[in-house]
Motif scaffolding. Structure first.
Motif, PDB file in Angstrom:
ATOM      1  N   ASP A   1      -8.448  -2.459  -1.240  1.00 17.38           N
ATOM      2  CA  ASP A   1      -9.313  -3.344  -0.772  1.00 17.38           C
ATOM      3  C   ASP A   1     -10.348  -3.772  -2.064  1.00 17.38           C
ATOM      4  O   ASP A   1      -9.868  -3.213  -3.166  1.00 17.38           O
ATOM      5  N   ALA A   2     -11.339  -4.542  -1.887  1.00 16.48           N
ATOM      6  CA  ALA A   2     -12.208  -5.193  -3.259  1.00 16.48           C
ATOM      7  C   ALA A   2     -12.960  -4.197  -4.031  1.00 16.48           C
ATOM      8  O   ALA A   2     -12.915  -4.244  -5.228  1.00 16.48           O
ATOM      9  N   SER A   3     -13.114  -3.066  -3.318  1.00  9.19           N
ATOM     10  CA  SER A   3     -13.644  -1.889  -4.042  1.00  9.19           C
ATOM     11  C   SER A   3     -12.820  -0.918  -4.743  1.00  9.19           C
ATOM     12  O   SER A   3     -13.267  -0.050  -5.393  1.00  9.19           O
ATOM     13  N   GLY A   4     -11.546  -1.209  -4.687  1.00 14.47           N
ATOM     14  CA  GLY A   4     -10.463  -0.238  -5.122  1.00 14.47           C
ATOM     15  C   GLY A   4     -10.071   0.689  -4.384  1.00 14.47           C
ATOM     16  O   GLY A   4      -9.099   1.663  -4.691  1.00 14.47           O
ATOM     17  N   LYS A   5     -10.197   0.710  -3.084  1.00 17.34           N
ATOM     18  CA  LYS A   5      -9.843   1.979  -2.014  1.00 17.34           C
ATOM     19  C   LYS A   5      -8.237   1.342  -1.814  1.00 17.34           C
ATOM     20  O   LYS A   5      -8.095   0.511  -1.335  1.00 17.34           O
ATOM     21  N   TYR A   6      -7.423   2.581  -1.909  1.00 22.01           N
ATOM     22  CA  TYR A   6      -6.014   2.285  -1.524  1.00 22.01           C
ATOM     23  C   TYR A   6      -5.970   2.242   0.098  1.00 22.01           C
ATOM     24  O   TYR A   6      -6.599   2.945   0.719  1.00 22.01           O
ATOM     25  N   LEU A   7      -5.074   1.264   0.214  1.00 23.31           N
ATOM     26  CA  LEU A   7      -5.047   0.883   1.978  1.00 23.31           C
ATOM     27  C   LEU A   7      -3.460   1.289   2.320  1.00 23.31           C
ATOM     28  O   LEU A   7      -3.247   1.730   3.224  1.00 23.31           O
ATOM     29  N   ARG A   8      -2.746   0.573   1.602  1.00 22.30           N
ATOM     30  CA  ARG A   8      -1.332   0.964   2.089  1.00 22.30           C
ATOM     31  C   ARG A   8      -0.413   0.422   0.809  1.00 22.30           C
ATOM     32  O   ARG A   8      -0.608   0.111  -0.086  1.00 22.30           O
ATOM     33  N   GLU A   9       0.986   0.318   1.080  1.00 18.31           N
ATOM     34  CA  GLU A   9       2.094  -0.091   0.323  1.00 18.31           C
ATOM     35  C   GLU A   9       3.102  -0.772   0.886  1.00 18.31           C
ATOM     36  O   GLU A   9       3.438  -0.686   2.206  1.00 18.31           O
ATOM     37  N   TRP A  10       3.705  -1.602   0.191  1.00 20.84           N
ATOM     38  CA  TRP A  10       5.033  -2.509   0.519  1.00 20.84           C
ATOM     39  C   TRP A  10       6.155  -1.651  -0.380  1.00 20.84           C
ATOM     40  O   TRP A  10       5.875  -1.575  -1.651  1.00 20.84           O
ATOM     41  N   LYS A  11       7.055  -1.095   0.405  1.00 28.32           N
ATOM     42  CA  LYS A  11       8.214  -0.294  -0.249  1.00 28.32           C
ATOM     43  C   LYS A  11       9.427  -0.479   0.644  1.00 28.32           C
ATOM     44  O   LYS A  11       9.475  -0.208   1.716  1.00 28.32           O
ATOM     45  N   SER A  12      10.544  -0.948   0.125  1.00 24.08           N
ATOM     46  CA  SER A  12      11.916  -1.059   0.616  1.00 24.08           C
ATOM     47  C   SER A  12      12.959  -1.316  -0.207  1.00 24.08           C
ATOM     48  O   SER A  12      12.530  -1.838  -1.491  1.00 24.08           O
ATOM     49  N   LYS A  13      14.190  -1.113   0.299  1.00 28.92           N
ATOM     50  CA  LYS A  13      15.355  -1.312  -0.899  1.00 28.92           C
ATOM     51  C   LYS A  13      15.432  -2.860  -1.214  1.00 28.92           C
ATOM     52  O   LYS A  13      15.755  -3.029  -2.391  1.00 28.92           O
ATOM     53  N   GLU A  14      14.940  -3.598  -0.460  1.00 27.60           N
ATOM     54  CA  GLU A  14      15.205  -5.073  -0.639  1.00 27.60           C
ATOM     55  C   GLU A  14      14.101  -5.294  -1.773  1.00 27.60           C
ATOM     56  O   GLU A  14      14.408  -6.313  -2.611  1.00 27.60           O
ATOM     57  N   LEU A  15      13.015  -4.611  -1.779  1.00 23.61           N
ATOM     58  CA  LEU A  15      11.832  -5.006  -2.911  1.00 23.61           C
ATOM     59  C   LEU A  15      12.278  -4.572  -4.024  1.00 23.61           C
ATOM     60  O   LEU A  15      11.996  -5.370  -5.246  1.00 23.61           O
ATOM     61  N   GLY A  16      13.158  -3.642  -4.234  1.00 20.98           N
ATOM     62  CA  GLY A  16      13.358  -3.205  -5.711  1.00 20.98           C
ATOM     63  C   GLY A  16      12.215  -2.622  -6.501  1.00 20.98           C
ATOM     64  O   GLY A  16      11.284  -2.018  -5.999  1.00 20.98           O
ATOM     65  N   ARG A  17      12.056  -2.981  -7.807  1.00 23.41           N
ATOM     66  CA  ARG A  17      10.994  -2.610  -8.726  1.00 23.41           C
ATOM     67  C   ARG A  17      10.317  -3.770  -9.159  1.00 23.41           C
ATOM     68  O   ARG A  17      10.678  -4.267 -10.373  1.00 23.41           O
ATOM     69  N   PRO A  18       9.222  -4.003  -8.253  1.00 21.19           N
ATOM     70  CA  PRO A  18       8.413  -5.311  -8.557  1.00 21.19           C
ATOM     71  C   PRO A  18       7.897  -5.264  -9.983  1.00 21.19           C
ATOM     72  O   PRO A  18       7.123  -4.215 -10.370  1.00 21.19           O
ATOM     73  N   TRP A  19       7.703  -6.401 -10.689  1.00 18.94           N
ATOM     74  CA  TRP A  19       6.912  -6.339 -11.906  1.00 18.94           C
ATOM     75  C   TRP A  19       5.623  -7.602 -11.908  1.00 18.94           C
ATOM     76  O   TRP A  19       5.012  -7.643 -12.768  1.00 18.94           O
ATOM     77  N   ALA A  20       5.989  -8.039 -10.967  1.00 19.61           N
ATOM     78  CA  ALA A  20       4.766  -9.263 -10.978  1.00 19.61           C
ATOM     79  C   ALA A  20       4.619  -9.869  -9.349  1.00 19.61           C
ATOM     80  O   ALA A  20       5.626  -9.877  -8.698  1.00 19.61           O
ATOM     81  N   ILE A  21       3.456 -10.322  -9.065  1.00 20.83           N
ATOM     82  CA  ILE A  21       3.265 -10.679  -7.640  1.00 20.83           C
ATOM     83  C   ILE A  21       2.078 -11.788  -7.725  1.00 20.83           C
ATOM     84  O   ILE A  21       1.339 -11.742  -8.476  1.00 20.83           O
ATOM     85  N   VAL A  22       2.490 -12.980  -6.710  1.00 24.19           N
ATOM     86  CA  VAL A  22       1.564 -14.034  -6.655  1.00 24.19           C
ATOM     87  C   VAL A  22       1.112 -14.080  -5.322  1.00 24.19           C
ATOM     88  O   VAL A  22       2.196 -14.219  -4.398  1.00 24.19           O
ATOM     89  N   ALA A  23      -0.209 -14.476  -5.047  1.00 26.26           N
ATOM     90  CA  ALA A  23      -0.569 -14.935  -3.811  1.00 26.26           C
ATOM     91  C   ALA A  23      -0.425 -16.331  -3.403  1.00 26.26           C
ATOM     92  O   ALA A  23      -1.118 -17.068  -4.295  1.00 26.26           O
ATOM     93  N   ALA A  24       0.271 -17.045  -2.427  1.00 30.19           N
ATOM     94  CA  ALA A  24       0.156 -18.389  -2.180  1.00 30.19           C
ATOM     95  C   ALA A  24      -0.797 -18.656  -1.479  1.00 30.19           C
ATOM     96  O   ALA A  24      -1.256 -17.853  -0.828  1.00 30.19           O
ATOM     97  N   ASN A  25      -1.127 -20.074  -1.238  1.00 36.04           N
ATOM     98  CA  ASN A  25      -2.104 -20.426  -0.475  1.00 36.04           C
ATOM     99  C   ASN A  25      -2.225 -20.189   0.969  1.00 36.04           C
ATOM    100  O   ASN A  25      -3.319 -20.252   1.497  1.00 36.04           O
ATOM    101  N   ASP A  26      -1.036 -20.128   1.425  1.00 31.21           N
ATOM    102  CA  ASP A  26      -0.583 -19.868   2.725  1.00 31.21           C
ATOM    103  C   ASP A  26      -0.651 -18.456   3.178  1.00 31.21           C
ATOM    104  O   ASP A  26      -0.328 -18.189   4.360  1.00 31.21           O
TER     105      ASP A  26
END
Length: 75
Positions: free
Chosen positions: A23-48
Motif C-alpha cells: 500500500d502507499a504507506s509501505g505495508k506488504y499486501l500480497r504478491e504475484w508469483k507463477s511459472k509464467e511470470l518467471g523472474r521479473p525485473w521491470a514493471i509498468v502500470a498502464a492507464n487502463d
C-alpha cells in the motif's frame, strides 16, 4: 517499480521470482508469483489498470529455451 491509480506500489522482485504489492504507506499486501511470470525485473502500470512485466529470461521454459518476454497482466 510501478504505482497504480489507487496508489498501490508494485515491485518487480527478480531475486524471489515475484511481484510484491504494497500500500502507499509501505505495508506488504500480497504478491504475484507463477511459472509464467518467471523472474521479473521491470514493471509498468498502464492507464487502463493493467501492467506490463518484463521477464529477464535467465530461466529456461519447458522446452529448455530462454524465455525473455514482456507479459501483459490484469491488475
Amino acid at each position: 517499480l510501478a504505482v497504480d491509480k489507487k496508489g498501490l506500489v508494485y515491485v518487480a522482485d527478480r531475486g524471489n521470482s515475484r511481484v510484491q504489492i504494497f500500500d502507499a504507506s509501505g505495508k506488504y499486501l500480497r504478491e504475484w508469483k507463477s511459472k509464467e511470470l518467471g523472474r521479473p525485473w521491470a514493471i509498468v502500470a498502464a492507464n487502463d489498470g493493467t501492467f506490463f512485466v518484463a521477464d529477464g529470461g535467465d530461466e529456461a521454459d519447458a522446452k529448455g529455451e530462454a524465455r525473455s518476454k514482456v507479459m501483459h497482466v490484469d491488475g
